[in-house]
Design an enzyme around this catalytic site. Structure first.
Site, PDB file in Angstrom:
ATOM      1  N   ASP A  64      51.645  42.780  29.793  1.00  0.00           N
ATOM      2  CA  ASP A  64      50.388  43.059  30.511  1.00  0.00           C
ATOM      3  C   ASP A  64      49.385  43.780  29.652  1.00  0.00           C
ATOM      4  O   ASP A  64      49.601  44.557  28.944  1.00  0.00           O
ATOM      5  CB  ASP A  64      50.822  43.948  31.736  1.00  0.00           C
ATOM      6  CG  ASP A  64      51.094  43.346  32.788  1.00  0.00           C
ATOM      7  OD1 ASP A  64      50.634  42.134  33.005  1.00  0.00           O
ATOM      8  OD2 ASP A  64      52.253  43.666  33.840  1.00  0.00           O
ATOM      9  N   PHE A  77      34.245  53.000  46.556  1.00  0.00           N
ATOM     10  CA  PHE A  77      34.226  51.660  46.035  1.00  0.00           C
ATOM     11  C   PHE A  77      35.157  50.750  47.320  1.00  0.00           C
ATOM     12  O   PHE A  77      36.318  51.309  47.387  1.00  0.00           O
ATOM     13  CB  PHE A  77      34.971  51.509  44.742  1.00  0.00           C
ATOM     14  CG  PHE A  77      35.105  49.987  44.364  1.00  0.00           C
ATOM     15  CD1 PHE A  77      33.979  49.410  43.453  1.00  0.00           C
ATOM     16  CD2 PHE A  77      36.379  49.151  44.425  1.00  0.00           C
ATOM     17  CE1 PHE A  77      34.186  47.990  43.017  1.00  0.00           C
ATOM     18  CE2 PHE A  77      36.461  47.890  44.241  1.00  0.00           C
ATOM     19  CZ  PHE A  77      35.599  47.527  43.301  1.00  0.00           C
ATOM     20  N   THR A 129      32.452  45.487  49.010  1.00  0.00           N
ATOM     21  CA  THR A 129      31.087  45.644  48.742  1.00  0.00           C
ATOM     22  C   THR A 129      31.098  45.745  46.991  1.00  0.00           C
ATOM     23  O   THR A 129      29.834  45.336  46.633  1.00  0.00           O
ATOM     24  CB  THR A 129      30.511  47.161  48.867  1.00  0.00           C
ATOM     25  OG1 THR A 129      31.485  48.171  48.410  1.00  0.00           O
ATOM     26  CG2 THR A 129      30.459  47.505  50.376  1.00  0.00           C
ATOM     27  N   LYS A 130      32.217  45.754  46.159  1.00  0.00           N
ATOM     28  CA  LYS A 130      32.120  45.897  44.949  1.00  0.00           C
ATOM     29  C   LYS A 130      31.215  46.902  44.326  1.00  0.00           C
ATOM     30  O   LYS A 130      30.958  46.750  43.251  1.00  0.00           O
ATOM     31  CB  LYS A 130      32.170  44.307  44.453  1.00  0.00           C
ATOM     32  CG  LYS A 130      33.221  43.517  44.743  1.00  0.00           C
ATOM     33  CD  LYS A 130      33.113  42.207  43.923  1.00  0.00           C
ATOM     34  CE  LYS A 130      34.389  41.459  44.256  1.00  0.00           C
ATOM     35  NZ  LYS A 130      34.234  40.074  43.775  1.00  0.00           N
ATOM     36  N   SER A 185      30.136  51.188  44.270  1.00  0.00           N
ATOM     37  CA  SER A 185      30.475  52.586  45.056  1.00  0.00           C
ATOM     38  C   SER A 185      29.024  53.181  44.692  1.00  0.00           C
ATOM     39  O   SER A 185      28.180  52.960  44.091  1.00  0.00           O
ATOM     40  CB  SER A 185      31.403  53.390  44.361  1.00  0.00           C
ATOM     41  OG  SER A 185      31.007  53.578  42.948  1.00  0.00           O
ATOM     42  N   LYS A 187      26.298  52.023  42.021  1.00  0.00           N
ATOM     43  CA  LYS A 187      26.702  51.434  40.405  1.00  0.00           C
ATOM     44  C   LYS A 187      27.840  50.357  40.961  1.00  0.00           C
ATOM     45  O   LYS A 187      28.726  50.414  41.775  1.00  0.00           O
ATOM     46  CB  LYS A 187      27.478  52.423  39.666  1.00  0.00           C
ATOM     47  CG  LYS A 187      28.454  53.169  39.958  1.00  0.00           C
ATOM     48  CD  LYS A 187      29.155  54.097  38.998  1.00  0.00           C
ATOM     49  CE  LYS A 187      30.421  54.406  39.087  1.00  0.00           C
ATOM     50  NZ  LYS A 187      30.707  55.262  40.322  1.00  0.00           N
ATOM     51  N   ASP A 196      55.787  41.229  40.492  1.00  0.00           N
ATOM     52  CA  ASP A 196      56.047  40.927  39.322  1.00  0.00           C
ATOM     53  C   ASP A 196      57.715  40.384  39.433  1.00  0.00           C
ATOM     54  O   ASP A 196      58.356  39.729  38.397  1.00  0.00           O
ATOM     55  CB  ASP A 196      56.405  41.979  38.261  1.00  0.00           C
ATOM     56  CG  ASP A 196      54.789  42.383  37.701  1.00  0.00           C
ATOM     57  OD1 ASP A 196      54.313  41.517  37.537  1.00  0.00           O
ATOM     58  OD2 ASP A 196      54.811  43.533  37.328  1.00  0.00           O
TER      59      ASP A 196
END
Lengths: 563, 693
Positions: free
Chosen positions: B311, B381, B385-386, B388, B404, B531
């Site tokens: 990862d 966030f 909306t993606k 904040s 942003k 996982d």
């Protein structure tokens, strides 16, 4: 040794190396079913055989069925040869009216030719008629060699295919080996041999008046055709008792050279075929190099020993028992080549070699006939050693051992050990038995360590399916016929069955792609490693026996004692 | 298992004493037979002892046979000792674990009733409650509440960890202690099969099963032993022949003790004796690195792994993106941008958000402002909306919106406010993305202010680590949820061989299957429930101890430190284990050459001697050993002592360096192959000198 001797040895080895990729490449095409130039010539014959025998050439089997077909085929071959010997008096083509063969000799001979050993307890010209020689023995010379190739092909498929259980079709492998490889080469060789004066006829034996006024029976027969395949198929069973020391089998230096070359021709070329089929030509050449290094090492010791001045005999090299027409170098080269390659034909009496010169053929056979070895058999025997090497040394790179991407696990190791154990058992157990029983000792010609070497040699030759004799031991008696027969069977199928089992197990596994963490089997280090394992495993097993035989005799000879 | 205990030296006095005792206990034939090579030695020792005692009955005493018997017994005991000492280290750890486990009471919930039962009576599916100060009675999953838990009993780490219901941190381990708050736990393991139980069984070696490679090696060693047995049992017949031929009486044939001595020297006792110690110590070495393997098989497989799925977050990068720069849009000063960015991040508790505040402070000395006066409303966030940001009232009473977020979201936002999203900004965004950064665009109402440069920080030294792995033939694959552009840049910076961008859990599983179908062995490390399938599918799945119960069950190893880089160390331990086995096998077999040269001339001395007693085979006595008897004794003493001398090597493992297979092989061949050939010549000669002094 003269410069000429050196040139001859180098010429021999050079030509062998040059022919390896040519024949090897051709065989790869044959065995993988690709188009090749012999198809138009013999293709009809292959198809005819399949139709006649009802074989579906596309049908493939698992390892158990493959093994079953192989054993069945060999059993039928054995019974046929056994029976025609018992009743040869009633069969055609027996102009010399040779009598029926004793049951134990017939057993021994049938096993011997079926197992590609060609140990001959009998004398050819006084025992077997043309029918038995041609229909019985010569046929077995072809198919026993083809059997060896078939086992090798199954093993190759085991290594190259993944996650399946199909190992191929025994009948097609057998047929293709005979029709496209053994038959054309034999025809070619026998024609050349006839040109050199090897006999090929169906005449009855001639009786001649010698200069001294005595009567001499001159044997005849279809010799050239049998000699070609006996050399090419690493069979070695001579048409005449003296084998290739007989002028009708081996008349000229050129025939001598060709016959020697044809001993190693197919086993050497198969290393290239192996490399091609497993996708690593380098690996093929690596195996070739290992075999060549061992051959040259043995040859050097032998030559050194034979050319060493022997104080006992007035600083002369010994000619007794050597091939007097072609000289010591040719005798020694032949003895090394024939014992390395499981051929067993001789042009000199190994009994007459110096102790160390005689030890080399012995060691060559004890190492499991992997110095080129029998057709197919030498290479699959070598793969057994490779598996052991990979297992022992492969761990040292920090990965569980793998060979050509196949993981080597418990079952594979078990089978590999069995394949090493089977011939070792024959050699040690039967030699021990013979050297303390009166049956074993009664037919010895020589005393002391030399006598011991004679017994050891006989069982080693049987176990390794070599078939050459040290001579000096009259083996045509019930005890030796039966024990040697059993030895040949164990030495042959005690290796073939484990090899096929390994193939059957490996074919199911996946292939790990190579990386820099992989144990390499195609570099110089591996050559050294493989040689070390072969020599140490072989040496450790037989060192005590060798030290009481040839080594003892050598030391005694230097001290002035002979036997 | 505290750090102190972990550092127990190999030759701790207590462990040594216990091991010495245990090596006698292990003489039990039922235990010995598990090791065929050593079992053969034991039979030989017993036979020789019988012969010595038989002689005593007849009033004869053979000091030579007696010494052989003694040394044969030592050979067996030394082999037992090596195993006992490897187990001893584990036992010490197990004892402290066991203390923890007993006498725990559980507060079981029956409906709403709470009853007190013994921890050993708990069944799978029971629900228990734990409050401050309670020891968690068994493995389970938090189904309600949040608590801080002290897991030092199993991890040795004293800092408490948070365990809460739902999510990836819900698993609790029996034997750990709740130090604050209250949680409800559903028991997930039957008694006897809990984490601690398994750990005890494992370190004690109680359930130790032979691993596949160990089995294969045992077969090889047994096979070699049979071949040597054959060579030895046929020897009296060969000797009988040679004695007759030399005119010597057959009574001079080899005696059974001599034959046994020869056999024991030839069979691979060195590796045979040390084999199980090597296996146990492999597990021990993992434990020292705070990794628990559920089976020895897993450690072995770790050595074979040739693809590692890593990862990105936590393994390759430090885990959090950090703001490293502000790039203003045309007509905007960098201070303005920094100011807006900081303002909008003030209540942002994510590491990224905090890093923006810190950067603005460090670079431009911008500090916090009065939030109340501006009537600021912070918008967190959300996935929808993606973005904040913050809404606030300026002096003129107008409400401003600072946002942003991802470039796409901001473009929509700006265009909704009738603003203009300039190509210059887009160019900056693309450029940064190519460099592996995550560009965050800042806008105020209809005006784009600029871009924040959020960057993944690649761990120091990781690139070198990957180079080592590459040399070892291991391919590294980085897994990330980032887009391909970002992923590629980080992959290049970290030096991984391959990457999977925008990877979902099922993509991991698919990738593992693909690699396996191509013959690769795959290792991965993971923590979350999602996982679990991939961990189960991988050949080596290491679950982090901080992860979920599902992940821990699915993997075949648990990393108590929850450190993703551990995977690399695990691979090294696996390789070292296999190398040690190979090295000692090679050493053992190479030893035989010298032993032959010691024994054969000794036993064959009289043959063909022609009366003077010194036969031709004495020429093979290249070591010039004193007498036939001292030669045989020296060989067998060497054979016994070498086991003892190699115990430390078996426990520590051969030295390991991350280089290519060829280099490793060359080095090991020189040390253990060539060394194995030469060492016994020197050793046997020295012992012979001592004996003859």
């Amino acid at each position: 040794m003269t410069t000429l001797d050196f040139i001859q040895v180098i010429l021999f080895l050079g030509l062998l190396t040059a022919l390896t990729p040519i024949l090897g490449g051709y065989m790869k095409k044959v065995f993988t079913g690709e188009k090749h130039f012999m198809q138009p010539v013999f293709g009809w014959l292959e198809k005819l055989v399949y139709r006649f025998c009802g074989v579906d050439r596309n049908e493939e089997t698992n390892w158990k069925t493959y093994t079953f077909h192989l054993l069945l085929f060999n059993l039928v071959g054995f019974l046929f040869v056994f029976l025609i010997q018992l009743f040869q008096l009633f069969l055609p083509l027996n102009p010399a009216q040779l009598g029926n063969v004793s049951w134990h000799s017939a057993f021994n001979t049938a096993v011997s030719f079926m197992t590609n050993t060609n140990w001959q307890g009998y004398a050819g010209e006084t025992t077997l008629g043309y029918f038995v020689q041609m229909i019985g023995l010569t046929v077995q010379n072809f198919v026993s060699a083809a059997t060896g190739i078939a086992v090798l092909l199954a093993l190759i498929r085991g290594l190259t295919r993944k996650t399946t259980d199909r190992l191929g079709n025994f009948w097609t492998d057998l047929t293709r080996s005979v029709i496209y490889v053994l038959l054309p080469l034999s025809i070619l060789l026998s024609i050349v041999l006839v040109s050199q004066g090897v006999v090929q006829n169906f005449n009855s034996y001639e009786t001649a008046q010698t200069l001294e006024g005595t009567q001499q029976v001159i044997p005849a027969g279809p010799a050239a055709s049998q000699i070609a395949i006996k050399q090419l198929g690493t069979n070695g069973g001579g048409f005449f008792n003296a084998n290739s020391a007989h002028p009708f089998e081996n008349p000229t230096p050129f025939s001598n050279f060709l016959e020697m070359l044809s001993i190693l021709l197919i086993p050497a070329a198969l290393t290239f075929t192996y490399g091609k089929m497993t996708g690593s030509v380098r690996h093929g050449w690596t195996i070739y190099t290992v075999m060549m290094v061992l051959l040259i090492a043995g040859l050097s010791v032998s030559l050194f020993s034979e050319f060493s001045p022997n104080s006992l005999f007035g600083n002369l090299s010994l000619m007794e028992g050597k091939e007097t027409r072609f000289g010591i170098t040719n005798s020694v080269l032949w003895s090394t080549v024939t014992s390395g390659a499981s051929n067993g034909s001789v042009n000199a009496m190994h009994d007459s070699l110096s102790p160390l010169g005689g030890m080399i053929p012995l060691i060559n056979m004890m190492l499991g006939e992997v110095i080129f070895g029998g057709v197919g058999a030498g290479l699959y025997g070598m793969v057994i050693f490779i598996i052991l090497t990979v297992f022992i040394a492969g761990l040292m790179v920090g990965r569980s051992p793998e060979y050509l991407g196949k993981k080597i696990e418990a079952f594979d190791v078990k089978m590999a050990i069995l394949a090493v154990l089977a011939p070792a058992f024959v050699i040690l157990f039967f030699t021990a038995w013979a050297s303390v029983s009166h049956w074993g000792l009664s037919s010895l010609n020589n005393a002391g360590p030399h006598g011991f070497s004679e017994i050891l040699y006989a069982f080693t030759s049987a176990a390794a399916n070599n078939g050459s004799a040290f001579a000096g031991l009259n083996a045509n008696m019930v005890f030796y016929n039966l024990t040697l027969g059993a030895g040949m069977l164990i030495g042959r199928f005690g290796v073939i069955i484990p090899v096929l089992a390994i193939a059957g197990n490996l074919v199911k596994k996946n292939i790990t792609p190579p990386s820099s963490g992989t144990f390499r089997t195609d570099n110089t280090m591996f050559i050294g490693l493989l040689i070390a394992v072969i020599v140490i495993v072989g040496g450790l097993t037989f060192f005590p026996a060798l030290s009481l035989g040839p080594i003892m005799e050598h030391l005694l000879m230097n001290a002035g004692v002979t036997f | 298992m505290s750090a102190k205990q972990k550092n127990t030296s190999f030759f701790n006095k207590k462990i040594m004493l216990q091991a010495a005792k245990d090596s006698f206990k292990k003489l039990n034939p039922a235990l010995l037979i598990k090791n065929p090579v050593i079992f053969m030695v034991a039979i030989g020792a017993a036979l020789t002892t019988l012969i010595v005692f038989g002689g005593l009955f007849r009033g004869e005493f053979s000091s030579f046979n007696f010494q052989i018997a003694i040394w044969l017994w030592f050979t067996v005991l030394f082999a037992n000792f090596s195993e006992a000492i490897a187990e001893g280290r584990g036992k010490a750890q197990a004892d402290s674990l066991r203390k923890n486990k007993t006498q725990t009471k559980a507060r079981k919930m029956e409906g709403t009733q709470e009853i007190s039962v013994s921890a050993t009576e708990l069944k799978k599916g029971d629900v228990v409650v734990c409050e401050t100060g309670d020891v968690i009675p068994s493995d389970g999953e938090v189904i309600e509440g949040i608590a801080s838990v002290d897991e030092s009993a199993i991890t040795g780490e004293s800092a408490p960890v948070i365990r809460e219901s739902g999510g990836d941190r819900s698993a609790v381990t029996g034997g750990t202690k709740v130090i604050s708050d209250r949680i409800l736990i559903r028991i997930t393991s039957e008694q006897g099969n809990t984490f601690i139980d398994r750990m005890i069984a494992l370190v004690e070696g109680a359930k130790r099963q032979k691993t596949p490679n160990e089995i294969a090696l045992s077969i090889l060693l047994s096979g070699l032993s049979i071949i040597f047995l054959l060579a030895v049992v046929t020897l009296p017949a060969f000797f009988g022949y040679s004695l007759s031929a030399s005119g010597l009486p057959l009574t001079q044939n080899l005696t059974l003790p001599v034959l046994i001595a020869l056999l024991v020297c030839l069979i691979p006792t060195t590796i045979g004796g040390l084999l199980s110690a090597i296996g146990i110590s492999g597990m021990d070495r993992l434990l020292q690195r705070n990794v628990i393997a559920t089976s020895g098989r897993a450690i072995e497989a770790a050595g074979d792994v040739d693809v590692l799925l890593l990862d990105k977050t936590g393994t390759i990068t430090l885990g959090n993106r950090m703001a490293t720069d502000f790039v203003p849009a045309e007509g905007v000063t960098v201070e303005e941008l920094a100011d807006a960015a900081q303002f909008s991040s003030l209540s942002d508790e994510t590491p990224e958000g905090r890093s923006i505040v810190v950067l603005a402070k460090e670079k431009f000395n911008i500090r916090g402002r009065d939030v109340h006066q501006l009537q600021a409303v912070f918008l967190p966030f959300t996935a929808q909306t993606k973005m904040s940001g913050v809404d606030f009232k300026s002096a003129n009473g107008k409400i401003h919106h600072i946002r942003k977020g991802s470039s796409e979201a901001i473009r929509v936002f700006v265009e909704e406010h009738n603003g203009y999203y300039s190509p210059q900004v887009q160019a900056v965004v693309s450029d940064l993305a190519r460099k592996g950064a995550t560009p965050l665009v800042v806008a105020e109402d209809n005006k784009v202010l600029g871009v924040i440069y959020l960057k993944d920080i690649v761990k120091g030294g990781i690139k070198r680590r990957f180079e080592e792995l590459r040399r070892m033939g291991i391919k590294t694959v980085m897994i990330t949820g980032d887009n391909a552009l970002t992923a590629a840049a980080i992959a290049a910076e970290a030096g991984v061989d391959d990457f999977m961008a925008e990877a979902k859990p099922e993509d991991k599983l698919r990738r593992i299957r693909e690699e396996q179908a191509n013959g690769h062995l795959v290792g991965m490390i993971g923590d979350g429930t999602n996982d679990a399938p991939a961990l189960a599918q991988a050949d080596i799945g290491i679950a982090m101890n901080s992860g979920t119960q599902a992940a821990r069950e699915a993997g075949n190893m648990v990393d108590l430190d929850s450190n993703p880089t551990k995977l690399i160390e695990v691979v090294e331990v696996g390789k070292q284990l296999l190398m040690t086995r190979g090295a000692l096998t090679t050493f053992s077999i190479a030893n035989d050459v010298a032993k032959y040269f010691a024994i054969i001339p000794a036993i064959a001395l009289s043959l063909y001697s022609g009366g003077n007693g010194v036969g031709p085979l004495s020429a093979l006595n290249v070591m010039g050993l004193g007498s036939p008897q001292s030669a045989i004794l020296s060989a067998i003493i060497f054979n016994a002592l070498i086991i003892m001398m190699l115990v430390p090597l078996a426990l520590k493992g051969v030295r390991y360096k991350p280089v290519s297979a060829n280099v490793i092989l060359m080095r090991n061949l020189l040390i253990y192959g060539a060394g194995g050939l030469i060492a016994p010549f020197i050793g046997i000669k020295l012992i012979d000198i001592l004996i003859n002094m």
